[in-house]
Design a protein around this motif. Structure first.
Motif, PDB file in Angstrom:
ATOM      1  N   THR A  57       0.811  -1.221   0.000  1.00 27.73           N
ATOM      2  CA  THR A  57       0.000   0.000   0.000  1.00 27.73           C
ATOM      3  C   THR A  57       0.838   1.262   0.000  1.00 27.73           C
ATOM      4  OG1 THR A  57      -0.146  -0.079   2.407  1.00 27.73           O
ATOM      5  CG2 THR A  57      -1.948  -1.081   1.163  1.00 27.73           C
ATOM      6  N   GLU A  60       1.238   2.865  -3.650  1.00 30.82           N
ATOM      7  CA  GLU A  60       0.044   3.390  -4.303  1.00 30.82           C
ATOM      8  C   GLU A  60      -0.137   4.847  -3.923  1.00 30.82           C
ATOM      9  OE1 GLU A  60      -3.315   1.064  -3.313  1.00 30.82           O
ATOM     10  OE2 GLU A  60      -2.446  -0.776  -4.091  1.00 30.82           O
ATOM     11  N   THR A  80      -5.043   0.264  -8.313  1.00 33.94           N
ATOM     12  CA  THR A  80      -5.858  -0.676  -7.535  1.00 33.94           C
ATOM     13  C   THR A  80      -6.816  -0.002  -6.572  1.00 33.94           C
ATOM     14  OG1 THR A  80      -4.055  -0.852  -5.952  1.00 33.94           O
ATOM     15  CG2 THR A  80      -4.167  -2.523  -7.663  1.00 33.94           C
ATOM     16  N   SER A  81      -6.438   1.133  -6.020  1.00 29.07           N
ATOM     17  CA  SER A  81      -7.362   1.772  -5.068  1.00 29.07           C
ATOM     18  C   SER A  81      -8.612   2.284  -5.777  1.00 29.07           C
ATOM     19  CB  SER A  81      -6.657   2.912  -4.323  1.00 29.07           C
ATOM     20  OG  SER A  81      -6.272   3.927  -5.232  1.00 29.07           O
ATOM     21  N   ILE A  83      -9.906   1.012  -8.565  1.00 29.31           N
ATOM     22  CA  ILE A  83     -10.690  -0.164  -8.950  1.00 29.31           C
ATOM     23  C   ILE A  83     -11.422  -0.724  -7.731  1.00 29.31           C
ATOM     24  CG2 ILE A  83     -10.555  -2.516  -9.865  1.00 29.31           C
ATOM     25  CD1 ILE A  83     -10.029  -0.424 -11.966  1.00 29.31           C
ATOM     26  N   ARG A  84     -10.736  -0.807  -6.604  1.00 34.73           N
ATOM     27  CA  ARG A  84     -11.375  -1.338  -5.401  1.00 34.73           C
ATOM     28  C   ARG A  84     -12.530  -0.462  -4.932  1.00 34.73           C
ATOM     29  NH1 ARG A  84      -6.578  -1.817  -1.773  1.00 34.73           N
ATOM     30  NH2 ARG A  84      -5.237  -2.781  -3.277  1.00 34.73           N
ATOM     31  N   SER A  85     -12.356   0.846  -5.018  1.00 33.07           N
ATOM     32  CA  SER A  85     -13.425   1.724  -4.519  1.00 33.07           C
ATOM     33  C   SER A  85     -14.613   1.776  -5.474  1.00 33.07           C
ATOM     34  CB  SER A  85     -12.884   3.131  -4.283  1.00 33.07           C
ATOM     35  OG  SER A  85     -12.480   3.712  -5.507  1.00 33.07           O
ATOM     36  N   ILE A  87     -15.600  -0.856  -7.588  1.00 36.61           N
ATOM     37  CA  ILE A  87     -15.900  -2.193  -8.100  1.00 36.61           C
ATOM     38  C   ILE A  87     -17.400  -2.424  -8.270  1.00 36.61           C
ATOM     39  CG2 ILE A  87     -15.920  -3.340  -5.847  1.00 36.61           C
ATOM     40  CD1 ILE A  87     -14.461  -4.805  -9.052  1.00 36.61           C
TER      41      ILE A  87
END
Length: 172
Positions: A57, A60, A80-81, A83-85, A87
């Motif tokens: 982490t 990022e 990735t952050s 995409i994760r938030s 999704i």
């Protein structure tokens, strides 16, 4: 990369090495200075999973508020952050795309079926019209009289007298 980050990464790597193989520290106790030993005693060593999480982490960078075409085309928006938030939004968009495509496909199938049935109906109307005109032609009185004249062995013939009108009095 700044020097602070490099030092943090090196210290985390050292902690990992110490945690993974404690015999290396026992084998070479003079390798570390007295200050390092005091710091190591004061701070509890993180577990391997915690260290990996920190390293994963750390790199990022937070998503900046200004989007440029270069950032979008370069793929910086797909970290990735983000995409994760997002999704659930991406799943919802995917669901609606599948729904849109299937709806369009079923509408096209229905339109093809409607066209086929309209052609079939038009053919049935033409057949009904032609058979109706043939029946009308064959049932005309003049055509029937010609058939009777041509067929001499028939007992049927056309009447020579007009029909009688019979009146029945009503009983009251």
């Amino acid at each position: 990369m700044s020097k602070d980050k490099e030092q943090d990464i090196k210290s985390q790597e050292e902690r990992l090495v110490v945690e993974i193989s404690p015999e290396t520290e026992k084998a070479d106790p003079k390798a570390k200075g007295a200050d390092d030993k005091e710091e190591a005693k004061d701070e509890p060593l993180p577990t391997l999973s915690e260290a990996v999480r920190e390293i994963a982490t750390e790199d990022e960078a937070p998503l900046s508020r200004n989007f440029t075409l270069q950032k979008i085309l370069g793929g910086d928006i797909l970290n990735t952050s983000t995409i994760r938030s997002q999704i659930y939004v991406l799943l919802l968009i995917t669901f609606f795309l599948v729904l849109y495509i299937s709806n369009r496909y079923s509408c096209q199938r229905s339109l093809i079926e409607i066209d086929r049935l309209n052609k079939e109906l038009l053919d049935a109307k033409y057949k009904a019209l032609s058979s109706s005109s043939l029946l009308t032609e064959k049932s005309r009185e003049s055509h029937i009289l010609e058939l009777l004249k041509a067929n001499r062995d028939s007992t049927l013939h056309s009447p020579e007298q007009p029909p009688y009108i019979i009146t029945i009095p009503e009983n009251e």
